[in-house]
Design a protein around this motif. Structure first.
Motif, mmCIF file in Angstrom:
data_model
loop_
_atom_site.group_PDB
_atom_site.id
_atom_site.type_symbol
_atom_site.label_atom_id
_atom_site.label_comp_id
_atom_site.label_asym_id
_atom_site.label_seq_id
_atom_site.Cartn_x
_atom_site.Cartn_y
_atom_site.Cartn_z
ATOM 1 N N ALA A 277 -16.439 -10.188 8.307
ATOM 2 C CA ALA A 277 -16.142 -8.524 7.678
ATOM 3 C C ALA A 277 -17.383 -7.960 7.233
ATOM 4 N N ALA A 278 -18.251 -8.697 6.613
ATOM 5 C CA ALA A 278 -19.419 -8.271 6.109
ATOM 6 C C ALA A 278 -20.414 -7.900 7.467
ATOM 7 N N HIS A 279 -20.515 -8.809 8.311
ATOM 8 C CA HIS A 279 -21.478 -8.448 9.307
ATOM 9 C C HIS A 279 -20.870 -7.279 10.180
ATOM 10 N N LEU A 280 -19.558 -6.880 10.216
ATOM 11 C CA LEU A 280 -19.200 -5.724 10.758
ATOM 12 C C LEU A 280 -19.305 -4.360 10.009
ATOM 13 N N LYS A 281 -19.302 -4.599 8.795
ATOM 14 C CA LYS A 281 -19.658 -3.610 7.834
ATOM 15 C C LYS A 281 -21.266 -3.214 8.107
ATOM 16 N N THR A 282 -21.972 -4.307 8.192
ATOM 17 C CA THR A 282 -23.623 -3.870 8.241
ATOM 18 C C THR A 282 -23.634 -3.224 9.689
ATOM 19 N N ALA A 283 -22.921 -3.782 10.506
ATOM 20 C CA ALA A 283 -23.147 -3.315 11.946
ATOM 21 C C ALA A 283 -22.931 -1.631 12.126
ATOM 22 N N LYS A 284 -21.849 -1.501 11.276
ATOM 23 C CA LYS A 284 -21.183 -0.090 11.292
ATOM 24 C C LYS A 284 -22.330 0.768 10.738
ATOM 25 N N GLN A 285 -23.156 0.294 9.707
ATOM 26 C CA GLN A 285 -24.047 1.256 8.958
ATOM 27 C C GLN A 285 -25.271 1.274 9.873
ATOM 28 N N LEU A 286 -25.463 0.360 10.554
ATOM 29 C CA LEU A 286 -26.863 0.141 11.145
ATOM 30 C C LEU A 286 -26.975 0.746 12.652
ATOM 31 N N ASN A 287 -25.866 0.611 13.145
ATOM 32 C CA ASN A 287 -25.652 1.213 14.597
ATOM 33 C C ASN A 287 -24.208 1.667 14.911
ATOM 34 N N GLY A 288 -23.785 2.801 14.274
ATOM 35 C CA GLY A 288 -22.409 3.319 14.316
ATOM 36 C C GLY A 288 -21.814 3.490 15.651
ATOM 37 N N ARG A 289 -22.911 3.820 16.563
ATOM 38 C CA ARG A 289 -22.620 4.115 17.937
ATOM 39 C C ARG A 289 -22.149 2.867 19.092
ATOM 40 N N GLN A 290 -22.391 1.664 18.303
ATOM 41 C CA GLN A 290 -21.828 0.634 19.192
ATOM 42 C C GLN A 290 -20.298 0.305 19.012
ATOM 43 N N SER A 291 -20.009 -0.122 20.095
ATOM 44 C CA SER A 291 -18.438 -0.662 19.958
ATOM 45 C C SER A 291 -18.175 -1.964 19.110
ATOM 46 N N PRO A 292 -16.863 -2.164 18.723
ATOM 47 C CA PRO A 292 -16.620 -3.098 18.019
ATOM 48 C C PRO A 292 -16.793 -4.441 18.888
ATOM 49 N N GLN A 293 -16.592 -4.470 19.960
ATOM 50 C CA GLN A 293 -16.867 -5.423 20.870
ATOM 51 C C GLN A 293 -18.148 -6.022 20.932
ATOM 52 N N THR A 294 -18.920 -5.060 21.081
ATOM 53 C CA THR A 294 -20.464 -5.432 21.037
ATOM 54 C C THR A 294 -20.866 -5.968 19.567
ATOM 55 N N ALA A 295 -20.341 -5.548 18.664
ATOM 56 C CA ALA A 295 -20.784 -5.877 17.296
ATOM 57 C C ALA A 295 -20.473 -7.379 17.197
ATOM 58 N N LEU A 296 -19.072 -7.560 17.512
ATOM 59 C CA LEU A 296 -18.508 -9.091 17.440
ATOM 60 C C LEU A 296 -19.354 -10.049 18.420
ATOM 61 N N GLY A 297 -19.793 -9.337 19.753
ATOM 62 C CA GLY A 297 -20.398 -10.209 20.641
ATOM 63 C C GLY A 297 -21.618 -10.804 20.298
ATOM 64 N N ASP A 298 -22.180 -10.262 19.177
ATOM 65 C CA ASP A 298 -23.401 -10.884 18.254
ATOM 66 C C ASP A 298 -23.068 -12.354 18.314
ATOM 67 N N PHE A 299 -21.932 -12.799 17.839
ATOM 68 C CA PHE A 299 -21.714 -14.254 17.544
ATOM 69 C C PHE A 299 -20.435 -14.696 18.365
ATOM 70 N N LEU A 300 -19.719 -14.036 19.069
ATOM 71 C CA LEU A 300 -18.612 -14.369 19.625
ATOM 72 C C LEU A 300 -18.889 -14.111 21.119
ATOM 73 N N PRO A 301 -18.011 -15.252 21.720
ATOM 74 C CA PRO A 301 -18.281 -14.970 23.148
ATOM 75 C C PRO A 301 -17.605 -13.423 23.570
ATOM 76 N N LYS A 302 -17.936 -12.767 24.463
ATOM 77 C CA LYS A 302 -17.760 -11.665 25.056
ATOM 78 C C LYS A 302 -16.191 -11.244 25.223
ATOM 79 N N ARG A 303 -15.689 -12.281 25.899
ATOM 80 C CA ARG A 303 -14.137 -12.364 26.132
ATOM 81 C C ARG A 303 -13.421 -12.575 24.925
ATOM 82 N N LEU A 304 -13.772 -13.269 24.201
ATOM 83 C CA LEU A 304 -13.198 -13.519 22.896
ATOM 84 C C LEU A 304 -13.283 -12.102 21.807
#
Ligand code: FDA
Length: 406
Positions: A277-304
């Motif tokens: 949750a904290a990681h996603l909030k930070t990602a939203k602030q730092l790079n609002g144009r990325q997709s949530p898949q990409t933000a989660l993909g920082d630490f989860l396999p892409k398909r997941l």
């Protein structure tokens, strides 16, 4: 040991007399034979299989996770959690390691105190056979057992190879897991024959299955592994989770499967060391144009990552998503309640939970309180270890205990 040919109804009927008969040349049975033999008892080990220690051979991916240096009573499930204490204290992981070292078998710690052979599980089988030879124990393989009776002086075991008699009988015939490797549930039937209570048995350390709807939705994830914490009530394990074509597997699931009961829920937390949750909030602030898949993909396999986003029906860029949606996404990954439909059963289970009620056994010797001379050891007893070398440690320790007394 006496052997004699007796003429019975015109047929030759081989009789062997020894002090101790062990039924089952698996981990526990061989250990008991070594112990009893070293005390000067004549021992014969019977097994219907063509080779001894077949489960040792296939264990630990062929390298045998032969013990766990952290093994203690807390790592075992049993209706009486105190029962295993005495045996575990009298034959410890260090005792088994000393035997392995004496035989020059190289080993290493893989993770979490789990010790594996560097080379092959067959080294452990060879070691046990060598110890049995030194202790003078005889091994009769390919021996089908047709009946066991109590006699005035002990026990008489009728087999495809003739009759065997001894004053002590140690039953080390294992549980019900992996029937295609010869598991028969024989020990439970024998216990019942002698009036010992047997607690309900069920598969343990086993993959869990999902109902067809859920299975279809996670189908794209088959083959993906991720670090996870899996909870069932107050019990939780942190190890790898693996998605399969049938449901959920990996060490974390195998561990929790021993606690899980049909109808129960488990709670999955993927990447439990990361605050998603904290990681996603930070990602939203730092790079609002990325997709949530990409933000989660920082630490989860892409398909997941893709699966989690689609499951929450979330679309748009990070900047478009309210914090509520991010929390939902994080909860989907880290507070995912799943109700497995069942388990893969004894076909793939590493162990059998339940079994011979420890209340009927003496915890120092494994002898049946009501039947002097009769011992039950290893997996058939209601003591089941976690994944990670604990089950072999129980086999060695309970085998050693019986070997000291039988
Ligand atoms: P086990 O099942 O080993 O031996 C029973 C013996 O009795 C067998 O030789 C069988 O043929 C014989 N028998 C059965 N019925 C009979 C009958 N009617 N007549 C005559 N003989 C009969 N544990 C661990 O600590 N580390 C690990 O790495 C693994 N890995 C692993 C992998 C897989 C695939 C499985 C299935 C299991 C494991 N385990 C494990 C669990 C471990 O193998 C198990 O706990 C022990 O083998 C139990 O030892 P026992 O001697 O009690 O039974």
């Amino acid at each position: 040991m006496e052997k004699e040919d007796v003429i019975l109804n015109g047929e030759t009927d081989l009789q062997r007399k020894s002090d101790v008969i062990v039924i089952g040349a698996g981990a526990a049975g061989m250990m008991a034979a070594i112990g009893a033999g070293k005390r000067g008892r004549s021992v014969v080990v019977l097994d219907h299989a063509r080779a001894p220690g077949e489960k040792i051979r296939i264990s630990g991916g062929g390298r045998c996770n032969f013990t766990n240096i952290h093994a203690g009573p807390k790592n075992f499930l049993s209706a009486n959690p105190h029962f295993c204490k005495s045996a575990l204290a009298r034959f410890t992981p260090a005792d088994f390691i000393a035997m392995v070292d004496r035989h020059g078998i190289a080993w290493h710690e893989k993770t979490l105190g789990q010790l594996f052979c560097d080379d092959s599980a067959k080294d452990i089988i060879r070691m046990l056979l060598a110890e049995m030879r030194m202790a003078g124990a005889v091994l009769d393989l390919g021996t089908e057992i047709s009946g066991v009776e109590k006699t005035e002086v002990g026990f008489r075991v009728s087999t495809s190879e003739g009759h065997y008699e001894a004053s002590s009988l140690i039953v080390a015939a294992g549980g019900k897991s992996i029937p295609k490797m010869g598991a028969t549930g024989f020990a439970y039937r024998l216990a019942e024959q002698f009036g010992l209570p047997v607690l309900e048995t069920r598969p343990g350390l086993v993959p869990l299955t999902l109902d067809p709807g859920l299975l279809e939705s996670i189908a794209p994830l088959a083959g993906i592994a991720a670090p996870a914490e899996i909870r069932h009530g107050r019990t939780a394990f942190r190890e790898a989770l693996l998605f399969t074509h049938r449901g959920l597997s990996g060490p974390a699931i195998l561990q929790i499967s021993s606690y899980w009961r049909e109808g129960d829920e488990i709670v999955v937390a993927i990447e439990p060391d990361i605050d998603i949750a904290a990681h996603l909030k930070t990602a939203k602030q730092l790079n609002g144009r990325q997709s949530p898949q990409t933000a989660l993909g920082d630490f989860l396999p892409k398909r997941l990552a893709q699966f989690l986003v689609e499951r929450e029906k979330i679309s748009g860029n990070m900047a478009d998503l309210p914090d509520k949606a991010l929390l939902r996404l994080a909860a989907g990954a880290q507070n995912w309640a799943v109700k497995p439909s069942g388990s893969e059963g004894y076909r793939t289970a590493e162990v059998t939970l339940g079994g011979i009620d420890t209340a009927a056994l003496d915890s120092r010797s494994m002898e049946a309180k009501a039947v002097p001379g009769l011992y039950f050891i290893g997996e058939c007893v209601d003591v089941t270890g976690w994944l990670g070398g604990y089950n072999f440690q129980w086999a060695w320790a309970s085998g050693f205990a019986a070997g000291e007394w039988a």
